[in-house]
Write an enzyme that holds these catalytic residues in place. Sequence first.
Site, PDB file in Angstrom:
ATOM      1  N   GLY A  16       0.764  -1.214  -0.155  1.00  0.00           N
ATOM      2  CA  GLY A  16      -0.068  -0.043   0.024  1.00  0.00           C
ATOM      3  C   GLY A  16       0.740   1.257   0.110  1.00  0.00           C
ATOM      4  O   GLY A  16       1.891   1.437   0.925  1.00  0.00           O
ATOM      5  N   GLY A  18      -0.367   4.289   0.018  1.00  0.00           N
ATOM      6  CA  GLY A  18      -1.210   5.400   0.621  1.00  0.00           C
ATOM      7  C   GLY A  18      -0.508   6.285   1.867  1.00  0.00           C
ATOM      8  O   GLY A  18       0.909   6.115   2.064  1.00  0.00           O
ATOM      9  N   PHE A  19      -1.095   6.704   2.744  1.00  0.00           N
ATOM     10  CA  PHE A  19      -0.539   7.714   3.731  1.00  0.00           C
ATOM     11  C   PHE A  19       0.330   6.784   4.727  1.00  0.00           C
ATOM     12  O   PHE A  19       1.544   7.097   4.881  1.00  0.00           O
ATOM     13  CB  PHE A  19      -1.449   8.494   4.435  1.00  0.00           C
ATOM     14  N   VAL A  84      -1.531  -7.955  -4.532  1.00  0.00           N
ATOM     15  CA  VAL A  84      -1.438  -8.831  -3.648  1.00  0.00           C
ATOM     16  C   VAL A  84      -2.621  -9.534  -3.212  1.00  0.00           C
ATOM     17  O   VAL A  84      -3.968  -8.961  -3.335  1.00  0.00           O
ATOM     18  CB  VAL A  84      -0.803  -8.370  -2.339  1.00  0.00           C
ATOM     19  N   GLU A 176     -18.744  17.614   1.586  1.00  0.00           N
ATOM     20  CA  GLU A 176     -17.738  18.436   0.301  1.00  0.00           C
ATOM     21  C   GLU A 176     -18.459  18.110  -0.811  1.00  0.00           C
ATOM     22  O   GLU A 176     -18.638  19.254  -1.605  1.00  0.00           O
ATOM     23  CB  GLU A 176     -16.494  17.934   0.599  1.00  0.00           C
ATOM     24  N   ALA A 320      -6.321  10.951   7.497  1.00  0.00           N
ATOM     25  CA  ALA A 320      -5.007  11.047   7.051  1.00  0.00           C
ATOM     26  C   ALA A 320      -3.789  11.072   8.059  1.00  0.00           C
ATOM     27  O   ALA A 320      -2.770  10.463   8.031  1.00  0.00           O
ATOM     28  CB  ALA A 320      -4.789  12.193   5.867  1.00  0.00           C
TER      29      ALA A 320
END
Length: 433
Positions: A16, A18-19, A84, A176, A320
Amino acid sequence: MTSQPLPAVPHIVIVGGGFAGLWATRALANAPVRITLIDRRNHHLFQPLLYQVATAGLSAPDIAAPLRHILRRQRNVEVRLAEVERIDAAGKHLELAGGERIGFDFLLLASGATHAYFGHDEWAAHAPGLKTLDDALQLRRHLLLAFERAEAEPDPARRAAWLNFAIVGGGPTGVELAGTLAEIARHTLKNEFRNIDPAQARVQLIEAGPRVLSSFPEDLSEKARKQLRRLGVEVSTGTPVSAISAEGYRLGEAFVPARTVVWAAGVAASPLARTLGAPLDRAGRVLVQADLSLAEHPDIFVAGDLASVQSDGRPVPGVAPAAKQMGRHVAEAIRARLRGTPTAPFRYRDFGNLATIGRMAAIVHLGRLKLSGLLAWWFWLAAHVFFLIGFRNRLVVLLNWAWAYWSYQRGARIILGDDDSDQSDQSRSTRQA
Protein backbone atom coordinates in the site's frame (compact mmCIF):
# COMPACT_ATOMS: atom_id res chain seq x y z
CA MET A 1 7.20 -18.54 19.63
CA THR A 2 10.88 -18.90 18.76
CA SER A 3 12.14 -16.04 16.64
CA GLN A 4 14.45 -16.80 13.73
CA PRO A 5 17.69 -14.82 13.34
CA LEU A 6 17.34 -11.98 10.86
CA PRO A 7 19.46 -11.86 7.70
CA ALA A 8 22.25 -9.30 7.38
CA VAL A 9 19.92 -6.98 5.45
CA PRO A 10 16.32 -7.63 6.59
CA HIS A 11 13.64 -7.45 3.91
CA ILE A 12 10.63 -5.28 4.69
CA VAL A 13 7.57 -5.57 2.46
CA ILE A 14 5.05 -2.71 2.58
CA VAL A 15 1.69 -3.28 0.89
CA GLY A 16 0.00 0.00 0.00
CA GLY A 17 1.43 3.34 -1.11
CA GLY A 18 -1.10 5.47 0.74
CA PHE A 19 -0.40 7.66 3.75
CA ALA A 20 0.57 4.85 6.14
CA GLY A 21 2.68 2.89 3.67
CA LEU A 22 4.47 5.87 2.18
CA TRP A 23 5.22 7.50 5.53
CA ALA A 24 6.63 4.23 6.86
CA THR A 25 8.79 3.83 3.77
CA ARG A 26 10.25 7.32 4.07
CA ALA A 27 10.84 6.94 7.80
CA LEU A 28 13.04 3.91 7.03
CA ALA A 29 15.16 5.77 4.49
CA ASN A 30 18.36 5.47 6.50
CA ALA A 31 17.70 2.10 8.09
CA PRO A 32 19.91 -0.91 7.20
CA VAL A 33 17.04 -2.70 5.46
CA ARG A 34 15.79 -3.61 2.00
CA ILE A 35 12.24 -2.37 1.31
CA THR A 36 9.77 -3.54 -1.32
CA LEU A 37 6.76 -1.23 -1.64
CA ILE A 38 3.88 -2.90 -3.49
CA ASP A 39 0.80 -1.11 -4.79
CA ARG A 40 -1.65 -1.94 -7.54
CA ARG A 41 -1.49 1.69 -8.68
CA ASN A 42 1.65 3.60 -9.54
CA HIS A 43 0.81 6.74 -7.58
CA HIS A 44 0.29 8.14 -4.12
CA LEU A 45 -3.05 9.90 -3.85
CA PHE A 46 -3.89 12.85 -1.63
CA GLN A 47 -7.33 11.46 -0.89
CA PRO A 48 -8.76 14.44 1.07
CA LEU A 49 -8.98 16.38 -2.22
CA LEU A 50 -10.32 13.53 -4.32
CA TYR A 51 -13.80 15.05 -4.38
CA GLN A 52 -12.34 18.09 -6.17
CA VAL A 53 -11.28 15.89 -9.07
CA ALA A 54 -14.77 14.37 -9.13
CA THR A 55 -16.31 17.86 -9.30
CA ALA A 56 -13.92 19.21 -11.97
CA GLY A 57 -12.11 21.64 -9.69
CA LEU A 58 -8.75 19.88 -10.03
CA SER A 59 -7.15 17.45 -12.45
CA ALA A 60 -5.86 14.02 -11.45
CA PRO A 61 -2.14 14.95 -11.49
CA ASP A 62 -2.83 17.87 -9.14
CA ILE A 63 -3.45 15.55 -6.19
CA ALA A 64 -1.35 12.52 -7.11
CA ALA A 65 2.32 11.78 -7.72
CA PRO A 66 4.09 8.66 -9.02
CA LEU A 67 5.50 6.55 -6.19
CA ARG A 68 8.71 5.99 -8.13
CA HIS A 69 9.22 9.74 -8.44
CA ILE A 70 8.53 10.38 -4.76
CA LEU A 71 11.02 7.69 -3.71
CA ARG A 72 13.57 8.15 -6.49
CA ARG A 73 16.34 9.23 -4.09
CA GLN A 74 15.69 6.54 -1.49
CA ARG A 75 18.12 3.82 -2.51
CA ASN A 76 16.93 1.10 -0.13
CA VAL A 77 13.42 0.83 -1.64
CA GLU A 78 12.10 -0.96 -4.72
CA VAL A 79 8.62 -0.08 -5.98
CA ARG A 80 6.53 -2.87 -7.49
CA LEU A 81 3.33 -2.31 -9.46
CA ALA A 82 1.37 -5.44 -8.56
CA GLU A 83 -1.70 -6.72 -6.75
CA VAL A 84 -1.33 -8.84 -3.64
CA GLU A 85 -3.84 -11.69 -3.55
CA ARG A 86 -2.92 -13.54 -0.38
CA ILE A 87 -0.65 -13.32 2.66
CA ASP A 88 0.83 -16.42 4.27
CA ALA A 89 1.59 -15.13 7.75
CA ALA A 90 3.10 -18.38 9.04
CA GLY A 91 5.23 -18.90 5.92
CA LYS A 92 6.26 -15.22 5.87
CA HIS A 93 5.51 -14.63 2.22
CA LEU A 94 2.79 -13.09 0.10
CA GLU A 95 1.40 -14.08 -3.27
CA LEU A 96 0.93 -11.66 -6.14
CA ALA A 97 -1.58 -11.91 -8.96
CA GLY A 98 0.07 -14.19 -11.47
CA GLY A 99 1.50 -16.53 -8.86
CA GLU A 100 4.75 -14.80 -7.87
CA ARG A 101 5.77 -15.16 -4.23
CA ILE A 102 7.67 -12.56 -2.22
CA GLY A 103 9.14 -13.40 1.17
CA PHE A 104 9.57 -10.94 4.02
CA ASP A 105 11.22 -10.54 7.38
CA PHE A 106 8.82 -7.74 8.32
CA LEU A 107 5.51 -6.89 6.72
CA LEU A 108 3.40 -3.74 6.90
CA LEU A 109 -0.08 -4.20 5.51
CA ALA A 110 -1.61 -0.81 4.70
CA SER A 111 -3.90 -1.59 1.80
CA GLY A 112 -6.68 0.72 2.96
CA ALA A 113 -10.43 0.37 2.69
CA THR A 114 -13.13 0.11 0.07
CA HIS A 115 -16.83 0.99 -0.11
CA ALA A 116 -19.32 -0.65 2.24
CA TYR A 117 -22.99 -0.83 1.27
CA PHE A 118 -24.21 -2.39 4.52
CA GLY A 119 -25.29 -5.66 2.97
CA HIS A 120 -26.66 -4.11 -0.23
CA ASP A 121 -23.79 -4.65 -2.66
CA GLU A 122 -26.28 -4.44 -5.53
CA TRP A 123 -26.46 -0.70 -4.88
CA ALA A 124 -22.86 -0.27 -6.02
CA ALA A 125 -23.88 -0.31 -9.69
CA HIS A 126 -26.19 2.68 -9.17
CA ALA A 127 -24.44 4.59 -6.35
CA PRO A 128 -20.68 4.78 -7.00
CA GLY A 129 -18.32 5.67 -4.19
CA LEU A 130 -15.18 7.78 -4.14
CA LYS A 131 -11.92 6.10 -3.13
CA THR A 132 -9.62 6.19 -6.16
CA LEU A 133 -8.77 8.44 -9.08
CA ASP A 134 -10.67 6.05 -11.34
CA ASP A 135 -13.73 6.56 -9.14
CA ALA A 136 -13.30 10.34 -9.29
CA LEU A 137 -12.92 10.49 -13.08
CA GLN A 138 -15.94 8.25 -13.66
CA LEU A 139 -18.03 10.27 -11.22
CA ARG A 140 -16.94 13.55 -12.82
CA ARG A 141 -18.02 12.24 -16.21
CA HIS A 142 -21.39 11.15 -14.85
CA LEU A 143 -22.04 14.46 -13.08
CA LEU A 144 -21.25 16.55 -16.16
CA LEU A 145 -23.23 14.24 -18.43
CA ALA A 146 -26.26 14.55 -16.18
CA PHE A 147 -26.62 18.22 -17.16
CA GLU A 148 -26.07 17.35 -20.83
CA ARG A 149 -28.75 14.65 -20.70
CA ALA A 150 -31.15 17.05 -19.00
CA GLU A 151 -30.52 19.65 -21.70
CA ALA A 152 -31.51 17.17 -24.41
CA GLU A 153 -34.46 15.61 -22.54
CA PRO A 154 -37.91 16.86 -23.69
CA ASP A 155 -39.89 15.07 -20.99
CA PRO A 156 -40.14 17.26 -17.84
CA ALA A 157 -40.21 14.34 -15.38
CA ARG A 158 -37.18 12.64 -16.91
CA ARG A 159 -35.37 15.97 -17.11
CA ALA A 160 -36.02 16.53 -13.40
CA ALA A 161 -34.58 13.10 -12.61
CA TRP A 162 -31.36 14.00 -14.43
CA LEU A 163 -31.17 17.22 -12.40
CA ASN A 164 -31.71 15.45 -9.08
CA PHE A 165 -28.43 14.68 -7.28
CA ALA A 166 -28.33 12.68 -4.05
CA ILE A 167 -25.28 12.14 -1.84
CA VAL A 168 -25.73 9.37 0.71
CA GLY A 169 -23.61 9.95 3.81
CA GLY A 170 -23.14 13.10 5.88
CA GLY A 171 -19.45 12.75 6.69
CA PRO A 172 -16.75 15.09 5.31
CA THR A 173 -16.77 13.55 1.82
CA GLY A 174 -20.54 13.74 1.50
CA VAL A 175 -20.70 17.30 2.80
CA GLU A 176 -17.89 18.47 0.54
CA LEU A 177 -19.45 16.84 -2.53
CA ALA A 178 -22.90 18.27 -1.81
CA GLY A 179 -21.65 21.80 -1.25
CA THR A 180 -19.50 21.75 -4.38
CA LEU A 181 -22.28 20.33 -6.55
CA ALA A 182 -24.59 23.11 -5.42
CA GLU A 183 -21.95 25.69 -6.36
CA ILE A 184 -21.48 24.13 -9.81
CA ALA A 185 -25.21 24.14 -10.50
CA ARG A 186 -25.81 27.70 -9.31
CA HIS A 187 -22.63 29.46 -10.43
CA THR A 188 -20.25 27.50 -12.66
CA LEU A 189 -22.86 26.46 -15.24
CA LYS A 190 -24.81 29.70 -15.19
CA ASN A 191 -25.90 30.90 -18.69
CA GLU A 192 -24.30 27.89 -20.41
CA PHE A 193 -27.48 25.96 -21.27
CA ARG A 194 -30.49 26.95 -23.35
CA ASN A 195 -33.19 24.44 -22.41
CA ILE A 196 -32.53 24.04 -18.69
CA ASP A 197 -31.60 26.26 -15.78
CA PRO A 198 -28.82 24.40 -13.91
CA ALA A 199 -29.65 26.40 -10.79
CA GLN A 200 -32.89 24.41 -10.60
CA ALA A 201 -30.90 21.24 -9.92
CA ARG A 202 -31.78 19.58 -6.64
CA VAL A 203 -28.85 18.55 -4.44
CA GLN A 204 -29.84 16.43 -1.47
CA LEU A 205 -27.48 15.25 1.29
CA ILE A 206 -28.84 12.20 3.12
CA GLU A 207 -27.55 11.16 6.54
CA ALA A 208 -29.12 8.26 8.42
CA GLY A 209 -27.89 9.60 11.76
CA PRO A 210 -29.26 12.60 13.63
CA ARG A 211 -26.78 15.13 12.21
CA VAL A 212 -24.14 15.67 9.54
CA LEU A 213 -20.43 15.68 10.41
CA SER A 214 -21.06 13.72 13.58
CA SER A 215 -17.32 13.63 14.42
CA PHE A 216 -17.48 17.37 15.11
CA PRO A 217 -19.03 19.04 18.17
CA GLU A 218 -22.78 19.45 17.86
CA ASP A 219 -22.69 23.24 17.55
CA LEU A 220 -20.25 23.08 14.62
CA SER A 221 -22.35 20.36 13.02
CA GLU A 222 -25.39 22.61 13.19
CA LYS A 223 -23.42 25.50 11.66
CA ALA A 224 -22.38 23.20 8.83
CA ARG A 225 -26.02 22.28 8.24
CA LYS A 226 -26.99 25.96 8.03
CA GLN A 227 -24.12 26.71 5.63
CA LEU A 228 -25.19 23.83 3.41
CA ARG A 229 -28.73 25.17 3.29
CA ARG A 230 -27.46 28.64 2.35
CA LEU A 231 -25.62 27.01 -0.55
CA GLY A 232 -28.88 25.41 -1.70
CA VAL A 233 -28.33 21.87 -0.41
CA GLU A 234 -31.32 20.00 1.02
CA VAL A 235 -30.17 18.17 4.16
CA SER A 236 -32.07 15.08 5.27
CA THR A 237 -31.15 13.42 8.60
CA GLY A 238 -32.57 10.62 10.70
CA THR A 239 -33.87 8.47 7.85
CA PRO A 240 -31.70 5.97 5.96
CA VAL A 241 -31.94 5.17 2.28
CA SER A 242 -33.76 1.84 1.93
CA ALA A 243 -33.38 1.18 -1.81
CA ILE A 244 -31.29 2.44 -4.74
CA SER A 245 -31.86 1.65 -8.41
CA ALA A 246 -31.04 3.10 -11.81
CA GLU A 247 -34.22 5.17 -11.59
CA GLY A 248 -33.74 6.67 -8.13
CA TYR A 249 -33.79 5.90 -4.43
CA ARG A 250 -36.24 5.29 -1.62
CA LEU A 251 -36.06 7.49 1.46
CA GLY A 252 -38.46 6.32 4.12
CA GLU A 253 -41.72 5.59 2.31
CA ALA A 254 -41.08 7.97 -0.58
CA PHE A 255 -39.40 7.05 -3.86
CA VAL A 256 -37.34 9.90 -5.34
CA PRO A 257 -36.54 9.78 -9.08
CA ALA A 258 -32.84 10.55 -9.51
CA ARG A 259 -30.26 9.56 -12.11
CA THR A 260 -27.28 10.46 -9.91
CA VAL A 261 -26.73 8.91 -6.48
CA VAL A 262 -23.28 9.06 -4.90
CA TRP A 263 -22.30 6.78 -2.03
CA ALA A 264 -20.32 8.37 0.82
CA ALA A 265 -21.83 6.48 3.72
CA GLY A 266 -19.44 3.74 4.76
CA VAL A 267 -16.18 1.91 4.23
CA ALA A 268 -15.05 -1.68 4.61
CA ALA A 269 -11.54 -2.96 5.14
CA SER A 270 -9.50 -4.35 2.26
CA PRO A 271 -10.23 -8.06 1.65
CA LEU A 272 -6.53 -8.77 2.22
CA ALA A 273 -7.17 -8.50 5.95
CA ARG A 274 -9.03 -11.80 5.92
CA THR A 275 -6.03 -13.68 4.54
CA LEU A 276 -3.97 -12.90 7.65
CA GLY A 277 -5.99 -15.25 9.84
CA ALA A 278 -6.04 -12.56 12.53
CA PRO A 279 -9.13 -11.44 14.49
CA LEU A 280 -11.18 -8.74 12.77
CA ASP A 281 -13.70 -6.20 13.97
CA ARG A 282 -17.21 -5.78 12.53
CA ALA A 283 -15.91 -3.60 9.69
CA GLY A 284 -13.30 -6.19 8.72
CA ARG A 285 -10.37 -4.28 10.16
CA VAL A 286 -7.55 -6.14 11.86
CA LEU A 287 -7.47 -6.08 15.66
CA VAL A 288 -3.83 -5.25 16.32
CA GLN A 289 -1.65 -5.03 19.40
CA ALA A 290 -0.82 -1.70 21.00
CA ASP A 291 2.31 -1.39 18.83
CA LEU A 292 0.23 -2.16 15.66
CA SER A 293 1.63 -5.70 15.28
CA LEU A 294 -0.26 -8.99 15.25
CA ALA A 295 -0.37 -11.00 18.47
CA GLU A 296 0.55 -14.30 16.78
CA HIS A 297 2.94 -12.75 14.27
CA PRO A 298 4.87 -9.84 15.84
CA ASP A 299 6.83 -9.24 12.62
CA ILE A 300 3.61 -8.32 10.80
CA PHE A 301 2.16 -4.83 11.27
CA VAL A 302 -1.12 -3.31 10.10
CA ALA A 303 -1.71 0.43 9.75
CA GLY A 304 -4.06 3.00 8.27
CA ASP A 305 -7.73 2.28 7.54
CA LEU A 306 -7.05 -1.45 7.82
CA ALA A 307 -6.09 -1.32 11.52
CA SER A 308 -8.55 -1.40 14.40
CA VAL A 309 -6.68 0.17 17.29
CA GLN A 310 -7.37 2.33 20.31
CA SER A 311 -5.27 5.12 21.72
CA ASP A 312 -5.90 6.41 25.24
CA GLY A 313 -9.08 4.35 25.36
CA ARG A 314 -10.60 5.80 22.19
CA PRO A 315 -10.73 4.34 18.66
CA VAL A 316 -8.23 5.89 16.28
CA PRO A 317 -10.19 7.54 13.41
CA GLY A 318 -9.65 6.58 9.80
CA VAL A 319 -8.17 9.89 8.71
CA ALA A 320 -4.97 10.86 6.90
CA PRO A 321 -3.10 12.26 9.95
CA ALA A 322 -3.71 9.03 11.86
CA ALA A 323 -2.45 6.93 8.94
CA LYS A 324 0.72 9.03 8.69
CA GLN A 325 1.37 8.67 12.41
CA MET A 326 0.80 4.91 12.22
CA GLY A 327 3.25 4.63 9.34
CA ARG A 328 5.97 6.47 11.23
CA HIS A 329 5.25 4.40 14.34
CA VAL A 330 5.63 1.11 12.47
CA ALA A 331 8.96 2.31 11.08
CA GLU A 332 10.16 3.04 14.61
CA ALA A 333 8.85 -0.31 15.84
CA ILE A 334 10.82 -2.12 13.14
CA ARG A 335 13.93 -0.18 14.10
CA ALA A 336 13.36 -1.26 17.71
CA ARG A 337 13.05 -4.89 16.63
CA LEU A 338 16.31 -4.61 14.70
CA ARG A 339 18.01 -3.20 17.81
CA GLY A 340 16.49 -5.91 19.99
CA THR A 341 14.68 -3.37 22.17
CA PRO A 342 10.97 -3.32 23.16
CA THR A 343 8.47 -1.56 20.94
CA ALA A 344 6.32 1.27 22.27
CA PRO A 345 2.52 1.44 22.09
CA PHE A 346 1.02 3.66 19.41
CA ARG A 347 -0.22 7.02 20.64
CA TYR A 348 -2.43 9.03 18.32
CA ARG A 349 -2.02 12.79 18.46
CA ASP A 350 -5.27 14.45 17.46
CA PHE A 351 -4.40 17.73 15.76
CA GLY A 352 -8.02 18.61 15.11
CA ASN A 353 -10.74 18.13 12.55
CA LEU A 354 -11.75 20.27 9.61
CA ALA A 355 -14.17 20.09 6.70
CA THR A 356 -15.06 22.43 3.88
CA ILE A 357 -18.69 22.88 2.94
CA GLY A 358 -18.43 25.12 -0.09
CA ARG A 359 -17.30 28.51 -1.22
CA MET A 360 -16.17 30.51 1.83
CA ALA A 361 -17.80 27.95 4.12
CA ALA A 362 -16.05 25.44 6.37
CA ILE A 363 -15.77 24.31 9.98
CA VAL A 364 -12.63 23.71 12.05
CA HIS A 365 -12.25 22.04 15.43
CA LEU A 366 -8.82 22.25 17.07
CA GLY A 367 -9.09 21.41 20.75
CA ARG A 368 -10.88 24.33 22.34
CA LEU A 369 -10.72 26.35 19.12
CA LYS A 370 -13.86 26.23 17.00
CA LEU A 371 -14.14 28.13 13.72
CA SER A 372 -16.79 28.31 11.03
CA GLY A 373 -17.44 30.31 7.88
CA LEU A 374 -14.84 32.30 5.97
CA LEU A 375 -12.01 32.08 8.52
CA ALA A 376 -12.41 28.32 8.76
CA TRP A 377 -12.43 28.12 4.97
CA TRP A 378 -9.08 29.93 4.70
CA PHE A 379 -7.68 27.66 7.40
CA TRP A 380 -8.86 24.60 5.48
CA LEU A 381 -7.26 25.86 2.26
CA ALA A 382 -3.91 26.52 3.94
CA ALA A 383 -3.83 23.14 5.68
CA HIS A 384 -4.57 21.15 2.53
CA VAL A 385 -2.05 23.01 0.40
CA PHE A 386 0.60 22.51 3.11
CA PHE A 387 0.09 18.73 3.25
CA LEU A 388 0.13 18.16 -0.51
CA ILE A 389 3.21 16.32 -1.75
CA GLY A 390 5.46 18.30 -4.07
CA PHE A 391 5.96 21.98 -4.90
CA ARG A 392 4.31 21.60 -8.31
CA ASN A 393 1.12 20.17 -6.81
CA ARG A 394 0.91 22.96 -4.24
CA LEU A 395 1.43 25.66 -6.88
CA VAL A 396 -1.06 24.19 -9.35
CA VAL A 397 -3.72 23.67 -6.70
CA LEU A 398 -3.28 27.22 -5.42
CA LEU A 399 -3.62 28.65 -8.93
CA ASN A 400 -6.70 26.53 -9.66
CA TRP A 401 -8.35 27.55 -6.43
CA ALA A 402 -7.56 31.23 -7.00
CA TRP A 403 -9.06 31.07 -10.49
CA ALA A 404 -12.15 29.25 -9.24
CA TYR A 405 -12.58 31.77 -6.43
CA TRP A 406 -12.58 34.81 -8.70
CA SER A 407 -14.35 33.30 -11.73
CA TYR A 408 -16.52 30.49 -10.32
CA GLN A 409 -15.12 28.38 -13.16
CA ARG A 410 -13.69 24.86 -13.00
CA GLY A 411 -10.92 24.02 -15.42
CA ALA A 412 -11.31 20.24 -15.56
CA ARG A 413 -14.78 20.07 -17.14
CA ILE A 414 -13.79 18.01 -20.16
CA ILE A 415 -15.96 14.92 -20.63
CA LEU A 416 -13.84 11.94 -21.69
CA GLY A 417 -14.58 8.31 -22.39
CA ASP A 418 -17.68 6.50 -23.52
CA ASP A 419 -20.39 4.81 -21.52
CA ASP A 420 -22.87 2.52 -23.21
CA SER A 421 -25.42 2.96 -20.42
CA ASP A 422 -25.41 6.73 -20.87
CA GLN A 423 -25.82 6.34 -24.62
CA SER A 424 -28.65 3.85 -24.21
CA ASP A 425 -30.40 6.17 -21.78
CA GLN A 426 -30.21 8.97 -24.31
CA SER A 427 -31.39 6.76 -27.16
CA ARG A 428 -34.34 5.51 -25.10
CA SER A 429 -35.26 9.08 -24.23
CA THR A 430 -35.17 10.10 -27.88
CA ARG A 431 -37.35 7.15 -28.94
CA GLN A 432 -39.91 7.92 -26.23
CA ALA A 433 -40.06 11.55 -27.33
